[in-house]
Design an enzyme around this catalytic site. Structure first.
Site, PDB file in Angstrom:
ATOM      1  N   ASP A 131       0.802  -1.236   0.000  1.00 10.24           N
ATOM      2  CA  ASP A 131       0.000   0.000   0.000  1.00 10.24           C
ATOM      3  C   ASP A 131       0.827   1.276   0.000  1.00 10.24           C
ATOM      4  OD1 ASP A 131       1.075   0.030   2.528  1.00 10.24           O
ATOM      5  OD2 ASP A 131      -0.744  -0.672   3.516  1.00 10.24           O
ATOM      6  N   GLU A 149      -0.719  -9.014  -1.089  1.00 11.20           N
ATOM      7  CA  GLU A 149      -1.280  -8.386   0.115  1.00 11.20           C
ATOM      8  C   GLU A 149      -2.460  -7.473  -0.273  1.00 11.20           C
ATOM      9  OE1 GLU A 149       1.439  -7.246   3.596  1.00 11.20           O
ATOM     10  OE2 GLU A 149       0.352  -5.383   3.255  1.00 11.20           O
ATOM     11  N   GLU A 190      -2.013   5.236   2.855  1.00  8.58           N
ATOM     12  CA  GLU A 190      -1.982   3.816   2.484  1.00  8.58           C
ATOM     13  C   GLU A 190      -3.365   3.239   2.158  1.00  8.58           C
ATOM     14  OE1 GLU A 190      -0.367   5.123   5.061  1.00  8.58           O
ATOM     15  OE2 GLU A 190       1.747   4.795   4.604  1.00  8.58           O
ATOM     16  N   HIS A 243       6.365   5.321  12.740  1.00 12.95           N
ATOM     17  CA  HIS A 243       6.737   6.155  11.588  1.00 12.95           C
ATOM     18  C   HIS A 243       5.580   6.743  10.793  1.00 12.95           C
ATOM     19  CE1 HIS A 243       5.541   3.376   8.369  1.00 12.95           C
ATOM     20  NE2 HIS A 243       5.857   2.415   9.196  1.00 12.95           N
ATOM     21  N   ARG A 252       2.729   8.556   8.709  1.00 13.67           N
ATOM     22  CA  ARG A 252       2.531   9.986   8.456  1.00 13.67           C
ATOM     23  C   ARG A 252       1.481  10.602   9.384  1.00 13.67           C
ATOM     24  NH1 ARG A 252       5.292   9.489   3.666  1.00 13.67           N
ATOM     25  NH2 ARG A 252       5.751  11.371   2.470  1.00 13.67           N
ATOM     26  N   HIS A 293      13.249   5.279  12.468  1.00 22.29           N
ATOM     27  CA  HIS A 293      13.057   5.448  11.015  1.00 22.29           C
ATOM     28  C   HIS A 293      13.825   6.692  10.555  1.00 22.29           C
ATOM     29  CE1 HIS A 293      10.916   6.194   7.255  1.00 22.29           C
ATOM     30  NE2 HIS A 293      10.278   5.051   7.376  1.00 22.29           N
TER      31      HIS A 293
HETATM   32  C1  UD1 Z   1       6.845   4.940   3.414  1.00 19.20           C
HETATM   33  C2  UD1 Z   1       5.446   4.581   2.931  1.00 19.20           C
HETATM   34  C3  UD1 Z   1       4.662   3.893   4.036  1.00 19.20           C
HETATM   35  C4  UD1 Z   1       5.438   2.721   4.617  1.00 19.20           C
HETATM   36  C5  UD1 Z   1       6.828   3.186   5.035  1.00 19.20           C
HETATM   37  C6  UD1 Z   1       7.652   2.022   5.501  1.00 19.20           C
HETATM   38  C7  UD1 Z   1       4.342   6.087   1.332  1.00 19.20           C
HETATM   39  C8  UD1 Z   1       3.674   7.383   1.135  1.00 19.20           C
HETATM   40  N1  UD1 Z   1       4.740   5.818   2.573  1.00 19.20           N
HETATM   41  O1  UD1 Z   1       6.695   5.907   4.457  1.00 19.20           O
HETATM   42  O2  UD1 Z   1       3.438   3.411   3.505  1.00 19.20           O
HETATM   43  O3  UD1 Z   1       4.749   2.224   5.735  1.00 19.20           O
HETATM   44  O4  UD1 Z   1       7.486   3.780   3.911  1.00 19.20           O
HETATM   45  O5  UD1 Z   1       8.775   2.456   6.207  1.00 19.20           O
HETATM   46  O6  UD1 Z   1       4.521   5.342   0.407  1.00 19.20           O
HETATM   47  N2  UD1 Z   1      14.376   8.342   4.311  1.00 19.20           N
HETATM   48  C9  UD1 Z   1      15.746   8.250   4.222  1.00 19.20           C
HETATM   49  N3  UD1 Z   1      16.295   7.049   3.894  1.00 19.20           N
HETATM   50  C10 UD1 Z   1      15.543   5.928   3.685  1.00 19.20           C
HETATM   51  C11 UD1 Z   1      14.159   6.020   3.799  1.00 19.20           C
HETATM   52  C12 UD1 Z   1      13.578   7.245   4.103  1.00 19.20           C
HETATM   53  O7  UD1 Z   1      16.467   9.219   4.409  1.00 19.20           O
HETATM   54  O8  UD1 Z   1      16.112   4.863   3.406  1.00 19.20           O
HETATM   55  C13 UD1 Z   1      13.767   9.658   4.641  1.00 19.20           C
HETATM   56  C14 UD1 Z   1      13.775  10.640   3.452  1.00 19.20           C
HETATM   57  O9  UD1 Z   1      13.984  11.942   3.920  1.00 19.20           O
HETATM   58  C15 UD1 Z   1      12.344  10.522   2.919  1.00 19.20           C
HETATM   59  C16 UD1 Z   1      11.586  10.342   4.220  1.00 19.20           C
HETATM   60  O10 UD1 Z   1      12.413   9.487   5.007  1.00 19.20           O
HETATM   61  O11 UD1 Z   1      11.924  11.645   2.189  1.00 19.20           O
HETATM   62  C17 UD1 Z   1      10.203   9.747   4.108  1.00 19.20           C
HETATM   63  O12 UD1 Z   1      10.182   8.618   3.255  1.00 19.20           O
HETATM   64  P1  UD1 Z   1       8.801   8.207   2.512  1.00 19.20           P
HETATM   65  O13 UD1 Z   1       9.034   6.963   1.724  1.00 19.20           O
HETATM   66  O14 UD1 Z   1       8.221   9.381   1.798  1.00 19.20           O
HETATM   67  O15 UD1 Z   1       7.822   7.940   3.713  1.00 19.20           O
HETATM   68  P2  UD1 Z   1       7.869   6.874   4.872  1.00 19.20           P
HETATM   69  O16 UD1 Z   1       7.405   7.565   6.104  1.00 19.20           O
HETATM   70  O17 UD1 Z   1       9.166   6.179   4.867  1.00 19.20           O
HETATM   71  N1  UDP Z   2      12.052  -3.632  10.170  1.00 15.89           N
HETATM   72  C1  UDP Z   2      13.424  -3.706   9.969  1.00 15.89           C
HETATM   73  N2  UDP Z   2      14.233  -2.852  10.680  1.00 15.89           N
HETATM   74  C2  UDP Z   2      13.756  -1.950  11.571  1.00 15.89           C
HETATM   75  C3  UDP Z   2      12.341  -1.856  11.724  1.00 15.89           C
HETATM   76  C4  UDP Z   2      11.521  -2.709  11.012  1.00 15.89           C
HETATM   77  O1  UDP Z   2      13.906  -4.510   9.184  1.00 15.89           O
HETATM   78  O2  UDP Z   2      14.560  -1.228  12.172  1.00 15.89           O
HETATM   79  C5  UDP Z   2      11.180  -4.531   9.370  1.00 15.89           C
HETATM   80  C6  UDP Z   2      10.085  -5.257  10.112  1.00 15.89           C
HETATM   81  O3  UDP Z   2      10.537  -6.517  10.571  1.00 15.89           O
HETATM   82  C7  UDP Z   2       9.005  -5.391   9.054  1.00 15.89           C
HETATM   83  C8  UDP Z   2       9.193  -4.168   8.188  1.00 15.89           C
HETATM   84  O4  UDP Z   2      10.520  -3.708   8.445  1.00 15.89           O
HETATM   85  O5  UDP Z   2       9.240  -6.531   8.234  1.00 15.89           O
HETATM   86  C9  UDP Z   2       8.192  -3.109   8.540  1.00 15.89           C
HETATM   87  O6  UDP Z   2       8.538  -1.928   7.877  1.00 15.89           O
HETATM   88  P1  UDP Z   2       7.964  -0.526   8.281  1.00 15.89           P
HETATM   89  O7  UDP Z   2       7.584  -0.527   9.709  1.00 15.89           O
HETATM   90  O8  UDP Z   2       8.969   0.453   7.809  1.00 15.89           O
HETATM   91  O9  UDP Z   2       6.710  -0.384   7.320  1.00 15.89           O
HETATM   92  P2  UDP Z   2       5.183  -0.854   7.398  1.00 15.89           P
HETATM   93  O10 UDP Z   2       5.139  -2.312   7.676  1.00 15.89           O
HETATM   94  O11 UDP Z   2       4.544  -0.031   8.454  1.00 15.89           O
HETATM   95  O12 UDP Z   2       4.648  -0.492   6.067  1.00 15.89           O
END
Ligand code: UD1
Ligand code: UDP
Length: 372
Positions: free
Chosen positions: A98, A120, A134, A208, A210, A241
């Site tokens: 999602d 999923e 999502e 984490h 939003r 995160h």
């Molecule tokens: C995203 C997904 C969310 C998912 C989550 C898993 C969307 C809108 N959101 O949210 O559904 O649950 O990932 O973790 O698709 N960043 C880094 N390095 C990384 C990853 C992220 O620096 O490896 C920082 C960047 O500044 C980036 C910000 O995190 O802009 C947010 O990342 P983004 O993918 O937009 O949103 P998440 O909160 O990670």
């Molecule tokens: N996870 C990981 N390292 C971490 C935190 C979570 O590998 O420090 C794994 C966790 O086991 C799960 C997935 O990341 O499989 C969940 O990701 P996240 O919480 O970022 O996203 P969501 O599931 O909420 O979309």
């Protein structure tokens, strides 16, 4: 031999973890040619997963930017996939879950009239702003999809309620459980565990989403800080995160608080290893809610609603929201009530038997051989 070209597209940590078992299954199948596309909506957190599962993308869109907006992610994914889909012309595109990568990749495949399989599929809260974005991402993806891999009967029922054709919906279990087979190590150790005295209990925390960023996160962290301060043999391990919107609140509330260990995001072997040794988990993550029952860990869900009610019904998950008092009450209840703890820790995992990926690949093959 004429093989089926199946393209997997993913961009974030959870998509990669839960698509990895499908990719491994496709790679082992002589009848398919897998093509792997990373959008890299995440960078470091995605890289950690690719290394653990030894996955090398054929294409990488490298779209991540600091504090990226939803519109930026959507437009970059759609534009970035255009030439790749045009040139590769896969028989099927598989997306997971999602995220905005999931929704935009499905849209892109639709623009190229390529069938989409949604791994999923069918999770719903029925509230378009929770989780945000999502819930809308998965509804739009399901509107576009041709094959639905529903993890449970309930997710299938959700799809039927929206009039998606029953003949295209398959209950497979969740590939999160398959992924655990690759990551759990009996002899696991991590330095953060050395920093926690042997007679202490510890909670594993992640947060984490939003819709939780800002005040809900602050309220939750305040509850955790208060409980830790008043419980001398309790620690918290919190892999934070990388989103700056999460980092800032985590450091604002927890910096200088004894026994709260803020660490970098863990790779998934480390995360599962530490989760397996924790007392319980507090999270707003989706994937963690699916994994925890297999690790026999209770979960306090830091959200007002969950699209994973199967775990609530099974008894492993408790939805507590983010209000300070409610979070405190739930923590103290689990810490002080062994019966409640035992019931949550020993509940059955409703998310599958760890063989979802085999089912998914076999269904894709059947579907495509009928079309050819
Ligand atoms: C995203 C997904 C969310 C998912 C989550 C898993 C969307 C809108 N959101 O949210 O559904 O649950 O990932 O973790 O698709 N960043 C880094 N390095 C990384 C990853 C992220 O620096 O490896 C920082 C960047 O500044 C980036 C910000 O995190 O802009 C947010 O990342 P983004 O993918 O937009 O949103 P998440 O909160 O990670
Ligand atoms: N996870 C990981 N390292 C971490 C935190 C979570 O590998 O420090 C794994 C966790 O086991 C799960 C997935 O990341 O499989 C969940 O990701 P996240 O919480 O970022 O996203 P969501 O599931 O909420 O979309």
């Amino acid at each position: 031999m004429n093989t089926l070209k199946i393209m997997t597209i993913f961009g974030t940590r959870p998509e990669a973890i839960k698509m990895a078992p499908v990719i491994k299954q496709l790679e082992a199948d002589p009848g398919t040619t897998p093509i792997i596309v990373a959008t890299s909506q995440h960078r470091e957190m995605l890289q950690q997963v690719l290394e653990i599962f030894n996955i090398q993308p054929d294409y990488d869109l490298k779209i991540m930017a600091q504090q990226q907006t939803l519109s930026e992610i959507t437009s970059k994914v759609i534009l970035g996939l255009d030439t790749i889909l045009q040139e590769e012309q896969p028989d099927l595109v598989l997306v997971h879950g999602d995220t905005t990568t999931t929704m935009a990749a499905s849209m892109s495949a639709f623009y190229h009239q390529i069938p989409v399989g949604h791994v999923e599929a069918g999770l719903r809260t029925w509230d378009k702003y929770s989780p945000y974005p999502e819930e809308m991402n998965r509804m739009l993806t399901d509107d576009i999809s041709d094959l639905y891999f529903a993890p449970t009967q309930l997710s299938k029922d959700n799809l039927l309620q929206e009039h998606h054709p029953e003949s295209q919906i398959f209950i497979t279990g969740n590939t999160a459980i398959d992924a655990l087979r690759y990551t759990i190590r009996i002899d696991y150790h991590h330095d953060v565990l050395t920093a926690i005295p042997r007679d202490h209990r510890f909670i594993l925390l992640t947060m984490h989403r939003r819709e939780n960023q800002g005040q809900p996160m602050r309220d939750t962290f305040k509850a955790i800080k208060d409980v830790v301060r008043n419980t001398p043999d309790l620690d918290v391990v919190y892999p934070v995160h990388l989103s700056p919107r999460v980092q800032s609140v985590a450091h604002e509330v927890f910096d200088g608080v004894d026994r709260v260990h803020l660490i970098a995001p863990l790779d998934v072997v480390d995360f599962h290893g530490i989760a397996a040794r924790s007392s319980f988990i507090m999270t707003d993550s989706g994937g963690v809610q699916e994994e925890a029952p297999s690790l026999n860990k209770p979960v306090l869900v830091l959200r007002d609603s969950t699209e994973r009610p199967e775990g609530v019904a099974a008894g492993t998950l408790k939805v507590v929201g983010t209000a300070t008092q409610a979070v405190k009450d739930a923590m103290l209840s689990l810490l002080n009530n062994p019966q409640e703890y035992h019931a949550m820790a020993t509940a059955h995992n409703p998310y599958g038997d760890g063989h979802a990926a085999e089912r998914i690949v076999s269904i894709c093959r059947d579907y495509l051989s009928r079309k050819k």
